[in-house]
Design a protein around this motif. Structure first.
Motif, PDB file in Angstrom:
ATOM      1  N   UNK A 108       5.648  -0.983  -8.745  1.00 55.51           N
ATOM      2  CA  UNK A 108       4.466   0.024  -9.519  1.00 55.51           C
ATOM      3  C   UNK A 108       3.440   0.173  -9.182  1.00 55.51           C
ATOM      4  N   UNK A 109       3.077   0.770  -8.334  1.00 59.04           N
ATOM      5  CA  UNK A 109       1.800   1.185  -8.237  1.00 59.04           C
ATOM      6  C   UNK A 109       1.576   1.101  -5.653  1.00 59.04           C
ATOM      7  N   UNK A 110       0.594   0.931  -5.371  1.00 60.21           N
ATOM      8  CA  UNK A 110       0.037   1.204  -4.351  1.00 60.21           C
ATOM      9  C   UNK A 110       0.716  -0.046  -3.404  1.00 60.21           C
ATOM     10  N   UNK A 111       1.902  -0.045  -3.374  1.00 58.32           N
ATOM     11  CA  UNK A 111       2.809  -1.251  -2.676  1.00 58.32           C
ATOM     12  C   UNK A 111       2.710  -0.955  -0.561  1.00 58.32           C
ATOM     13  N   UNK A 112       2.308  -0.345  -0.409  1.00 56.19           N
ATOM     14  CA  UNK A 112       2.180  -0.166   1.121  1.00 56.19           C
ATOM     15  C   UNK A 112       1.024  -1.120   2.000  1.00 56.19           C
ATOM     16  N   UNK A 113       1.086  -2.061   2.506  1.00 47.75           N
ATOM     17  CA  UNK A 113      -0.346  -2.190   3.139  1.00 47.75           C
ATOM     18  C   UNK A 113      -0.394  -2.267   4.696  1.00 47.75           C
ATOM     19  N   UNK A 114      -1.541  -1.508   5.123  1.00 47.23           N
ATOM     20  CA  UNK A 114      -1.556  -1.162   6.475  1.00 47.23           C
ATOM     21  C   UNK A 114      -2.351  -2.987   7.440  1.00 47.23           C
ATOM     22  N   UNK A 115      -2.346  -2.024   8.474  1.00 52.07           N
ATOM     23  CA  UNK A 115      -3.636  -2.741   9.877  1.00 52.07           C
ATOM     24  C   UNK A 115      -5.105  -3.256   8.489  1.00 52.07           C
ATOM     25  N   UNK A 116      -5.141  -4.355   8.544  1.00 47.64           N
ATOM     26  CA  UNK A 116      -6.571  -4.297   8.038  1.00 47.64           C
ATOM     27  C   UNK A 116      -7.790  -3.486   9.002  1.00 47.64           C
ATOM     28  N   UNK A 117      -8.613  -2.608   8.655  1.00 44.86           N
ATOM     29  CA  UNK A 117      -9.821  -2.435  10.439  1.00 44.86           C
ATOM     30  C   UNK A 117     -10.641  -3.241  10.413  1.00 44.86           C
ATOM     31  N   UNK A 118     -10.706  -3.169  11.243  1.00 44.85           N
ATOM     32  CA  UNK A 118     -11.869  -3.986  11.849  1.00 44.85           C
ATOM     33  C   UNK A 118     -12.910  -4.339  11.674  1.00 44.85           C
TER      34      UNK A 118
END
Length: 328
Positions: A318-328
């Protein structure tokens, strides 16, 4: 150039090409809360090795975790435990809980500011939001909301928090700086999930009591349209010009065009679909199926399920569960 030298150059070119391919392919992972399983399942959605979506880790989180919000930089995931009355902080790279912050009331929905803090937690029992700085967990503030706040969303500039107040049939608009409720918007019956467009101009609530989605003009603070969907809609995902809505009781996802509000299709997924989110490239939408213990991948172009992954007992996400690559 001799054969050996040419071979070495060719091998180097292949190696550099592979490295470039890896660099250009942004990894994505799903952090799926398994509520009765007391864990967060981590699914590699489209890894740099070209493998299909697969379960890669299980992170123990007690207290029947339900809500999830991954920070915009991808470094941390924040998990609410309604039964355990806590907010867990996960280091996404290490895939482990690095902090567990005690809370009062009934922590459910969660959202994180674009800067990575503060974290907003909906107190289901207290008609309020708990405002947590994960780096100063002893300093917990509050903001008023409506009855039984559930889904939360933060505007892209971090200036406002929107709360779907299920038992008031409203959405609260909360000033993030002053922590004051500055507007109340009447929507459909029993709003639960709430999602903002990427530019923050529109909000969409899934209304479980009226089987529809309310479309809100955020600047005008008013409902501008209502879209009928399936039985007991739970949450909304947006990608491109399409909205995807999980229908809990129907085992389906309704799809409509956000410009024309016309229906575009109905996708059959697992039993009791709940959490839903779109991938970064807009080509896939991911659905957590609570009763099936699976995560479905929908192809946005064909509107068909193209993959299903077992994730554990009772996935809510329930919520924003997608992780993208961390920003440098």
């Amino acid at each position: 150039m001799g054969l050996k030298a040419r071979g070495a150059v060719a091998a180097l070119a292949l190696l550099l090409g592979a490295a470039a391919s890896v660099a250009s392919a942004a990894a994505e992972e799903a952090f799926v809360t398994d509520q009765p399983g007391n864990e967060v399942a981590v699914v590699d959605l489209r890894g740099t090795d070209g493998a299909p979506a697969r379960l890669v880790a299980r992170i123990p989180v007690p207290g029947q975790p339900a809500g999830v919000a991954v920070s915009q930089d991808g470094r941390r995931a924040f998990i609410t435990s309604p039964e355990g009355k806590a907010l867990s902080v996960i280091d996404t790279a290490a895939r482990k809980v690095i902090a567990r912050i005690p809370l009062t009331g009934g922590p459910l929905g969660v959202a994180v500011a674009p800067a990575g803090r503060p974290v907003y937690v909906a107190d289901w029992y207290g008609a309020r939001l708990l405002v947590v700085d994960p780096d100063k967990p002893e300093e917990i503030r509050t903001a008023p909301a409506g009855a039984s706040p559930s889904g939360l969303a933060v505007t892209p500039d971090g200036a406002f928090v929107l709360s779907a107040d299920r038992d008031d049939d409203t959405v609260s608009v909360i000033d993030a700086a002053r922590l004051e409720r500055v507007a109340v918007i009447h929507v459909g019956k029993r709003p639960f999930g709430i999602t903002l467009s990427a530019d923050g101009t529109r909000a969409y609530t899934a209304n479980v009591g009226s089987d529809d989605v309310s479309v809100i003009d955020v600047a005008a603070r008013a409902v501008v349209a209502t879209v009928k969907v399936g039985s007991r809609p739970y949450a909304v995902a947006l990608t491109g010009h399409l909205a995807f809505v999980t229908n809990q009781y129907a085992g389906t996802v309704s799809v409509f065009d956000v410009a024309t509000l016309e229906p575009r299709g109905l996708v059959h997924v697992g039993e009791y679909p709940e959490g839903i989110a779109a991938g970064a490239d807009g080509r896939q939408v991911y659905v957590a199926n609570w009763f099936d213990n699976t995560l479905s991948t929908i192809d946005v172009q064909t509107l068909k399920v193209v993959a299903t992954v077992e994730v554990g007992e009772g996935p809510r996400a329930f919520g924003a569960f997608i992780r993208r690559d961390a920003k440098p």
